[in-house]
Design an enzyme around this catalytic site. Sequence first.
Site: not given
Ligand code: SAJ
Length: 457
Positions: A116, A200, A238, A254
């Site tokens: 990225t 991305k 909704h 990320c």
């Molecule tokens: N989190 C929350 N609330 C939520 C969802 C997540 O607090 O509702 C937190 C999680 O606990 C964590 C952080 O956000 O700390 C990120 O977790 P995540 O599951 O949202 O994502 P990553 O970082 O594991 O992976 C992301 C993904 N991107 C998206 O969903 C848009 C993945 O598809 C990417 O490939 C990855 O980043 C990357 O490598 O870029």
Amino acid sequence: MKICVLGLGYIGLPTALLFAAHGANVVGVDVKQSVVDCLNHGNLPFSEPGIESLYREAKDRFFARTEPEAADVFLIAVPTPLDPATKVSDLSYIKNAAEMIAPHLREGNLVILESTVPPGTSERVVIPRLEKSGVAVGEFQYAHCPERAIPGRTLQEMTGNSRIIGGYDRDSTDRATAVYQTFVRGEIYQTDTRTAEFVKLMENTCRDVNIALANEFAQLAEECGINVWEAITLANKHPRVTVLNPGPGVGGHCIAIDPWFLTENSTRCRMVATAREVNDSMPNYVLHIARSMLAGIRNPTICIFGVAYKGNIGDTRESPAFKFIQLAENEGYTVRCHDPHVGEFPHPLMDAADAVTGSDCLIILTDHDRFREIDPAGLRMRTKLAIDARNILDHQKWTEQGFVVRVLGDGSPMHPVTLAGLMPSVALYPADATRSVAPPSPPSVSLLSPNEREGYL
Ligand code: SAJ
């Protein structure tokens, strides 16, 4: 087809193994000798569901080394960290990878960047370094194909998700598409390089902003005296609303980083930076809750359950636990940590029972499924306080066992709790039930006076 994959981390290694398992000859390159040795001795440097069997399938066509060599395709999957002081991307690994490829680059080769990067990096940083080979872009092909896989489901997502492929020119785009079609079953969408870089960053920024919104809703709900979790469930009925889950902050390599790549050259963006600030402040917010609960308790000991950045994985990169632990220690708390998925962590990790016994507040920071099974009757705590920053516990069960439980985002009046005496200790997880546990000692101090208790309720 021979592919040389630079960077054997969470993305590069599974990608390299998938190519090898689908018939390519793959040379995996990593500057860390320890990673190369580990792989060449038949071991894996990290765990991920399915990677061991993939490795067994791929190993006859995969070997690792510290230097690239001539190949048909070069694929760069190295880290792009953020400089914490300036919030600007550190492209040193990318530059180094491109410079390592240059001496081996020949006309007709394809170079793919998966890492990225800020928009424009391919044109400004990567391609000029590749051209030091004496071969001009156009004579070699170039494409940016950002990864989309989520840790914990990496292999499923690498094969099943759709992909964006942004080529330098038509030939580059089509060739990269054909390369990925060897194992990608999802749709492949074609565009130019700079758009692919931007897309991305939009994806991860979109998620970050939406998590920040959920985190603000949580704080507003507490102020309004309602339960945000119930409110989110209702709002999501909704057809055009999807509110994400609030939590103790955003970690991972990320989402906590990429939004800064989008804005590093901008003078006008506010929302993206504000969302980052909101998410970065969530450990402070959890500490604020802990402080209000622990007021009046002398020398509090807290036990943190979950230091991984999210549930059911052992990855601690950019985990909000780091900031929370530092804040809690600065607050004067003794901090104990437990995480059944994490092997190594700078703060010593303890067995669940050891972490809990004699402590004053159990704080759930990570939504590991195993934590849902904790039997509160088995906890030998000095003070029965708990903070559920992920809303994963069965709160009724906990309050029945005399716990005062605060749930992040729940400002609704709580059910009356019975601060009953401590129950005979069994084990924390049902699966541990056979382990012998010493009989509980009575609480050494009853730390909450009736008035203080009322304050919590
Ligand atoms: N989190 C929350 N609330 C939520 C969802 C997540 O607090 O509702 C937190 C999680 O606990 C964590 C952080 O956000 O700390 C990120 O977790 P995540 O599951 O949202 O994502 P990553 O970082 O594991 O992976 C992301 C993904 N991107 C998206 O969903 C848009 C993945 O598809 C990417 O490939 C990855 O980043 C990357 O490598 O870029």
